[in-house]
Enzyme design. Structure first.
Site, PDB file in Angstrom:
ATOM      1  N   GLY A  72      -6.794  -0.300  -6.814  1.00 14.70           N
ATOM      2  CA  GLY A  72      -8.070   0.333  -6.476  1.00 14.70           C
ATOM      3  C   GLY A  72      -7.950   1.852  -6.404  1.00 14.70           C
ATOM      4  N   ILE A  91     -11.981  -5.775  -4.609  1.00 15.58           N
ATOM      5  CA  ILE A  91     -13.160  -6.584  -4.294  1.00 15.58           C
ATOM      6  C   ILE A  91     -14.313  -5.680  -3.841  1.00 15.58           C
ATOM      7  CG2 ILE A  91     -11.841  -8.641  -3.659  1.00 15.58           C
ATOM      8  CD1 ILE A  91     -12.662  -7.908  -0.681  1.00 15.58           C
ATOM      9  N   ASP A  92     -13.997  -4.403  -3.528  1.00 16.47           N
ATOM     10  CA  ASP A  92     -15.027  -3.500  -2.989  1.00 16.47           C
ATOM     11  C   ASP A  92     -15.973  -2.952  -4.076  1.00 16.47           C
ATOM     12  OD1 ASP A  92     -13.587  -3.857  -0.676  1.00 16.47           O
ATOM     13  OD2 ASP A  92     -12.533  -1.943  -0.828  1.00 16.47           O
ATOM     14  N   ARG A 130       0.830  -1.208   0.000  1.00  8.11           N
ATOM     15  CA  ARG A 130       0.000   0.000   0.000  1.00  8.11           C
ATOM     16  C   ARG A 130       0.870   1.266   0.000  1.00  8.11           C
ATOM     17  NH1 ARG A 130      -5.361  -1.125   0.374  1.00  8.11           N
ATOM     18  NH2 ARG A 130      -6.024  -2.995   1.482  1.00  8.11           N
TER      19      ARG A 130
HETATM   20  O1  F6P Z   1      -9.922  -2.662  -0.511  1.00  3.00           O
HETATM   21  C1  F6P Z   1     -10.006  -4.017  -0.306  1.00  3.00           C
HETATM   22  C2  F6P Z   1     -10.111  -4.320   1.153  1.00  3.00           C
HETATM   23  O2  F6P Z   1     -10.167  -5.719   1.270  1.00  3.00           O
HETATM   24  C3  F6P Z   1     -11.266  -3.659   1.890  1.00  3.00           C
HETATM   25  O3  F6P Z   1     -12.481  -4.337   1.700  1.00  3.00           O
HETATM   26  C4  F6P Z   1     -10.779  -3.674   3.306  1.00  3.00           C
HETATM   27  O4  F6P Z   1     -11.326  -2.596   4.019  1.00  3.00           O
HETATM   28  C5  F6P Z   1      -9.298  -3.511   3.166  1.00  3.00           C
HETATM   29  O5  F6P Z   1      -8.970  -3.885   1.854  1.00  3.00           O
HETATM   30  C6  F6P Z   1      -8.473  -4.351   4.123  1.00  3.00           C
HETATM   31  O6  F6P Z   1      -7.143  -4.007   3.959  1.00  3.00           O
HETATM   32  P1  F6P Z   1      -5.903  -4.835   4.490  1.00  3.00           P
HETATM   33  O7  F6P Z   1      -5.766  -6.059   3.649  1.00  3.00           O
HETATM   34  O8  F6P Z   1      -4.753  -3.907   4.319  1.00  3.00           O
HETATM   35  O9  F6P Z   1      -6.203  -5.185   5.905  1.00  3.00           O
END
Ligand code: F6P
Length: 372
Positions: free
Chosen positions: A109, A133-134, A73
C-alpha cells in the site's frame, strides 16, 4: 536470463497470493525468466531470507488468503535492529545484487510505495502492485483486496440487521479503511446501513441521533450505523485543524512541541470514539446500543473472483513491464487497462473519497444519513 525478486509488505490483503502466482506463471511461460520471493517484506530482503517461487512454489495458491511470502511493516531506512533504528538500505542493495536481480516487485500500500520509491532513488529497479483493502492509493482506480474486504464488510452489515431488528437496537459497526471512507461507504450502501460516517465528512452526533429518531417516528425501532475507523466528529476535526494552524503559526519550539503532543493525543483517542458515540446515541435516542468492530476479519480469507482476476492482470502486467525494462513504476488500474504509472506520481498522496463522488450522491438519494 532475467531475474525477478518479489516481496509483499504492509498489511496483508486477499489476492496477494493470486498476484504472486500470476507473476510466477507469466515468468515461467516466458522462457529465460526466474522468480525469487523474499520473506516478510523489506526485512526478508535485508536478511536475505528467500522462498522459491518455481512451478511447485506457486501451485495451488490462487485462492489462498494472506501472503505465502509473509509480510511486515518494516521500512528500509528506519529498521528496528535490536534496540536501534537503522537505515538498512545498503544491506538490501547488496542482497539485490547478490541475487543478480533485474527488478524487485513490491506488492503493498501507501507505505510500501514510499519505500519502493526510496529504493528506486538509490538505483534499484522496482515495480509495484497497489494492494490495500483501504483503496486509498492514488493513480489507480482500485487496489487489490478492496473488493474482497468490501464483500466481507457488506455481509457483516447484512447480518447485523436481523439482530438489531430483533432487539430493537442501534448497532454501530466499525469498518477498516485507515483515513479513507471507501470501505465503510461502499459496504454501508451495499449492506443498507442507515447512517454512514466517513473521515472525509466530519460528523455531528446530534445529526446521527436525528436520523435514528426520524426512523423511530416511522416505526423503525432499530438502526445500523457504519463507522469508518478514521471517522471524526466535527468537534474533533475543528480542534485538530486549529492545532495544525497553531503549529504552523508559532515560532516558539517548545509551544510547537506541546501542541504537537496534544494533537497526537487527540488522534490516539480517535480509536475509542466509536464507543463514546454509541453511548451518546443510546442516551439521546433511548434505544439500547451495541458496537461491533469488524477489524482484521476484513483482511482474511479467500479473495473474491474480482480480486483474483485483478491480481492475475496485475501480476502478468508486471512481467510484461519487466520484459520492456520499464522500471520505477506502479502497475495501476485505469478503466479496464493496467497502466504503468511513474512512482513519483503515486507516492505521498492519498486517494480519499471526493465529496462529489457518486457514492456520496447515491447515499444521499436513498436517504442514508452521513451525519454531516
Ligand atoms: O491498511 C490496511 C489496514 O487494514 C487498515 O485498514 C488498518 O488501519 C490497518 O491496516 C491495521 O493495521 P494492522 O494490521 O497493523 O493492525
Amino acid at each position: 536470463m532475467q531475474s525477478i525478486g518479489v516481496l509483499t509488505a504492509g498489511g496483508d490483503s486477499p489476492g496477494l497470493n493470486a498476484a504472486i502466482r500470476a507473476v510466477g506463471k507469466a515468468a515461467l511461460a516466458s522462457k529465460g525468466m526466474q522468480v525469487i520471493g523474499f520473506s516478510d517484506g523489506f526485512r526478508g530482503l535485508m536478511e536475505n531470507r528467500t522462498i522459491r517461487l518455481d512451478e511447485a512454489g506457486i501451485s495451488g495458491i490462487l485462492t489462498l488468503g494472506g501472503t505465502l511470502l509473509g509480510t511486515s511493516r518494516d521500512k528500509p531506512h528506519k529498521m528496528l535492529m535490536g534496540d536501534k533504528v537503522l537505515d538498512m538500505t545498503d544491506a538490501m542493495m547488496d542482497n539485490y545484487n547478490k541475487h543478480h536481480l533485474d527488478v524487485l516487485l513490491c506488492l503493498g500500500g501507501g507505505g510500501t510505495h514510499k519505500n519502493a520509491y526510496r529504493l528506486a532513488q538509490k538505483g534499484m529497479n522496482v515495480i509495484t502492485i497497489p494492494k490495500t483493502i483501504d483503496n486509498d492509493l492514488s493513480m489507480t482506480d482500485s487496489t487489490l483486496g478492496f473488493d474482497t474486504a468490501l464483500s466481507i464488510a457488506t455481509e457483516a452489515v447484512d447480518r447485523l440487521h436481523s439482530t438489531a431488528h430483533s432487539h430493537h437496537r442501534i448497532v454501530v459497526v466499525g469498518i477498516m479503511g485507515h483515513n479513507a471512507g471507501w470501505l465503510a461507504l461502499g459496504a454501508g450502501i451495499a449492506g443498507g446501513a442507515h447512517v454512514i460516517l466517513i473521515p472525509e465528512m466530519p460528523y455531528e452526533t446530534t445529526k446521527v441521533a436525528d436520523a435514528i429518531r426520524q426512523r423511530l417516528r416511522k416505526g423503525k425501532n432499530f438502526s445500523i450505523v457504519a463507522v469508518a475507523e478514521g471517522a471524526v466528529s466535527k468537534e474533533d476535526a475543528d480542534a485538530m485543524q486549529s492545532m495544525l494552524e497553531a503549529i504552523n503559526k508559532t515560532e516558539d519550539k517548545e509551544e510547537r512541541k506541546a501542541i504537537k503532543s496534544q494533537l497526537k493525543q487527540l488522534k490516539e483517542q480517535q480509536g475509542n470514539n466509536i464507543f463514546s458515540l454509541t453511548k451518546q446515541l443510546e442516551e439521546i435516542t433511548g434505544l439500547e446500543s451495541r458496537v461491533t468492530i469488524l477489524g482484521h476479519l476484513q483482511r482474511g480469507g479467500v479473495p473474491s473472483a474480482s480480486d483474483r482476476l485483478f491480481a492475475t492482470q496485475l501480476g502478468t502486467a508486471c512481467v510484461s513491464l519487466v520484459k520492456k525494462e520499464r522500471y520505477g513504476v506502479m502497475a495501476g488500474l485505469n478503466g479496464h487497462r493496467i497502466k504503468a504509472i511513474p512512482l513519483e506520481e503515486v507516492v505521498g498522496k492519498r486517494k480519499v473519497v471526493p465529496l462529489d463522488h457518486s457514492w456520496i450522491k447515491t447515499a444521499n438519494e436513498v436517504g442514508i444519513s452521513l451525519g454531516a
